[in-house]
Structures are given as structure tokens and as C-alpha cells.
Design an enzyme around this catalytic site. Structure first.
Site, PDB file in Angstrom:
ATOM      1  N   ILE A  34       0.825  -1.216   0.000  1.00 33.96           N
ATOM      2  CA  ILE A  34       0.000   0.000   0.000  1.00 33.96           C
ATOM      3  C   ILE A  34       0.859   1.266   0.000  1.00 33.96           C
ATOM      4  CG2 ILE A  34      -0.248   0.343   2.508  1.00 33.96           C
ATOM      5  CD1 ILE A  34      -3.297   0.654   1.961  1.00 33.96           C
ATOM      6  N   ASN A  91      11.125  -8.734   7.257  1.00 32.54           N
ATOM      7  CA  ASN A  91      11.419  -8.192   8.577  1.00 32.54           C
ATOM      8  C   ASN A  91      10.886  -9.185   9.599  1.00 32.54           C
ATOM      9  OD1 ASN A  91      12.551  -5.654   7.718  1.00 32.54           O
ATOM     10  ND2 ASN A  91      10.484  -5.080   7.095  1.00 32.54           N
ATOM     11  N   GLY A  97      11.895  -4.285  13.020  1.00 34.11           N
ATOM     12  CA  GLY A  97      10.795  -3.342  12.865  1.00 34.11           C
ATOM     13  C   GLY A  97       9.592  -3.923  12.142  1.00 34.11           C
ATOM     14  N   GLN A  98       9.386  -5.240  12.279  1.00 35.87           N
ATOM     15  CA  GLN A  98       8.217  -5.860  11.640  1.00 35.87           C
ATOM     16  C   GLN A  98       6.949  -5.213  12.164  1.00 35.87           C
ATOM     17  OE1 GLN A  98       7.898 -10.118  12.215  1.00 35.87           O
ATOM     18  NE2 GLN A  98       6.022 -10.280  11.012  1.00 35.87           N
ATOM     19  N   HIS A 104       5.578 -12.312   5.817  1.00 35.85           N
ATOM     20  CA  HIS A 104       5.515 -11.802   4.440  1.00 35.85           C
ATOM     21  C   HIS A 104       6.910 -11.471   3.960  1.00 35.85           C
ATOM     22  CE1 HIS A 104       5.100  -8.392   7.215  1.00 35.85           C
ATOM     23  NE2 HIS A 104       5.782  -7.675   6.339  1.00 35.85           N
ATOM     24  N   HIS A 106       8.913  -8.982   1.054  1.00 38.41           N
ATOM     25  CA  HIS A 106       8.801  -7.837   0.145  1.00 38.41           C
ATOM     26  C   HIS A 106       9.607  -8.161  -1.111  1.00 38.41           C
ATOM     27  CE1 HIS A 106       7.669  -4.838   3.443  1.00 38.41           C
ATOM     28  NE2 HIS A 106       8.115  -5.867   4.151  1.00 38.41           N
TER      29      HIS A 106
HETATM   30  P1  AMP Z   1       6.765  -4.998   7.707  1.00 41.34           P
HETATM   31  O1  AMP Z   1       5.825  -5.713   8.631  1.00 41.34           O
HETATM   32  O2  AMP Z   1       7.647  -4.053   8.434  1.00 41.34           O
HETATM   33  O3  AMP Z   1       7.588  -5.913   6.845  1.00 41.34           O
HETATM   34  O4  AMP Z   1       5.931  -4.079   6.719  1.00 41.34           O
HETATM   35  C1  AMP Z   1       4.581  -4.259   6.462  1.00 41.34           C
HETATM   36  C2  AMP Z   1       4.268  -3.722   5.083  1.00 41.34           C
HETATM   37  O5  AMP Z   1       2.879  -3.883   4.868  1.00 41.34           O
HETATM   38  C3  AMP Z   1       4.599  -2.247   4.860  1.00 41.34           C
HETATM   39  O6  AMP Z   1       5.452  -2.121   3.725  1.00 41.34           O
HETATM   40  C4  AMP Z   1       3.216  -1.612   4.608  1.00 41.34           C
HETATM   41  O7  AMP Z   1       3.263  -0.565   3.665  1.00 41.34           O
HETATM   42  C5  AMP Z   1       2.409  -2.792   4.127  1.00 41.34           C
HETATM   43  N1  AMP Z   1       0.968  -2.697   4.349  1.00 41.34           N
HETATM   44  C6  AMP Z   1       0.331  -2.380   5.499  1.00 41.34           C
HETATM   45  N2  AMP Z   1      -0.998  -2.413   5.335  1.00 41.34           N
HETATM   46  C7  AMP Z   1      -1.214  -2.800   4.060  1.00 41.34           C
HETATM   47  C8  AMP Z   1      -2.383  -3.029   3.267  1.00 41.34           C
HETATM   48  N3  AMP Z   1      -3.625  -2.876   3.780  1.00 41.34           N
HETATM   49  N4  AMP Z   1      -2.235  -3.397   1.968  1.00 41.34           N
HETATM   50  C9  AMP Z   1      -0.996  -3.549   1.460  1.00 41.34           C
HETATM   51  N5  AMP Z   1       0.142  -3.360   2.140  1.00 41.34           N
HETATM   52  C10 AMP Z   1       0.036  -2.977   3.419  1.00 41.34           C
END
Ligand code: AMP
Length: 125
Positions: A34, A91, A97-98, A104, A106
Site C-alpha cells: 500500500i 522483517n 521493525g516488523q 511476508h 517484500h
Molecule cells: P513490515 O511488517 O515491516 O515488513 O511491513 C509491512 C508492510 O505492509 C509495509 O510495507 C506496509 O506498507 C504494508 N501494508 C500495510 N498495510 C497494508 C495493506 N492494507 N495493503 C498492502 N500493504 C500494506
């Protein structure tokens, strides 16, 4: 720590929150981040309830793990990311910083990524 069924990716998997789907099968879902940090920024998640990489590696079956990473590679290739190269990041937990406690990865590409940049805070320069 127990899996939080109310995390945002669990809600996406249940169809309670929309996402921009890139690929889906019975085991995984890939969708656009997002807040993309690069021109292509896709998240790939297993449909199983795994909190992070540590949980996935320890508790998913060998078949699930193989499917997940084989498909992640296919998705990256399908997006053309293999041509210029791409970054695959996960992460895991607090030190990384997850934010979302559903495992997931990236997939990021489409431009040159600054040396040493991580998934978050990356300016893409
Ligand atoms: P992280 O947990 O630090 O690896 O990052 C979580 C990722 O999820 C971040 O890059 C956010 O931009 C992404 N994110 C959070 N909410 C949504 C959503 N509703 N749709 C798509 N991506 C999302």
C-alpha cells in the site's frame, strides 16, 4: 507469542479489507504494498497462520516452504524483476521493525536500490 487473527493481512486473506492482488493460489497471496518504496513493491504471504520467518521456517511443512519460495521467484520473474534485479526482504520481529505479524516477504524492484537500504525507510535513491 500467539498468532493475532486480527492482523491486517489476516483481514486481507478473509476478504474483509481489499488488496490489489498480483497472484493467488490455494497456499499463497501476493499483492501490491500500500506504500510502495520502489516502482514495483509486492508482498507475498502464505495463507497459513505464521507470524514471521522464524515461525514459518520452524512450523510450515517442507512442501509449503518450497511452494512459497518457488512461487515468489515465479512472481518476481512474471513482473520482469529478474531482468534488472530486485531485492527480497523479510522483517522478522522487533529488531527488524516488523509491523504486520503475519509472515511476508517484500519483492522490490524497478529501479536501482541504494546500497544497504532496507525495506522500510528506503528512499529508493
Ligand atoms: P513490515 O511488517 O515491516 O515488513 O511491513 C509491512 C508492510 O505492509 C509495509 O510495507 C506496509 O506498507 C504494508 N501494508 C500495510 N498495510 C497494508 C495493506 N492494507 N495493503 C498492502 N500493504 C500494506
Amino acid at each position: 507469542m500467539a498468532y493475532d487473527k486480527e492482523n491486517i493481512f489476516a483481514k486481507i486473506l478473509r476478504g474483509e479489507i481489499p488488496s490489489n492482488t498480483v497472484y493467488e493460489d490455494d497456499q499463497i497471496l501476493a499483492f501490491n504494498d500500500i506504500a510502495p518504496k520502489t516502482p514495483v513493491h509486492v508482498l507475498v504471504i502464505p495463507k497459513g497462520e505464521y507470524i514471521d520467518m522464524d515461525d514459518f521456517a520452524a512450523n510450515a511443512s517442507a512442501a509449503e516452504i518450497a511452494h512459497f519460495f518457488a512461487k515468489a521467484g515465479e512472481i518476481a520473474r512474471g513482473l520482469g524483476l529478474h531482468e534488472g534485479g530486485y531485492r527480497l526482504v523479510t522483517n522478522n520481529g522487533e529488531n527488524a521493525g516488523q509491523i504486520v505479524p503475519h509472515f511476508h516477504i517484500h519483492l522490490m524492484g524497478g529501479q536501482r536500490i541504494k546500497e544497504g537500504s532496507m525495506a522500510r525507510g528506503m528512499d529508493g535513491a
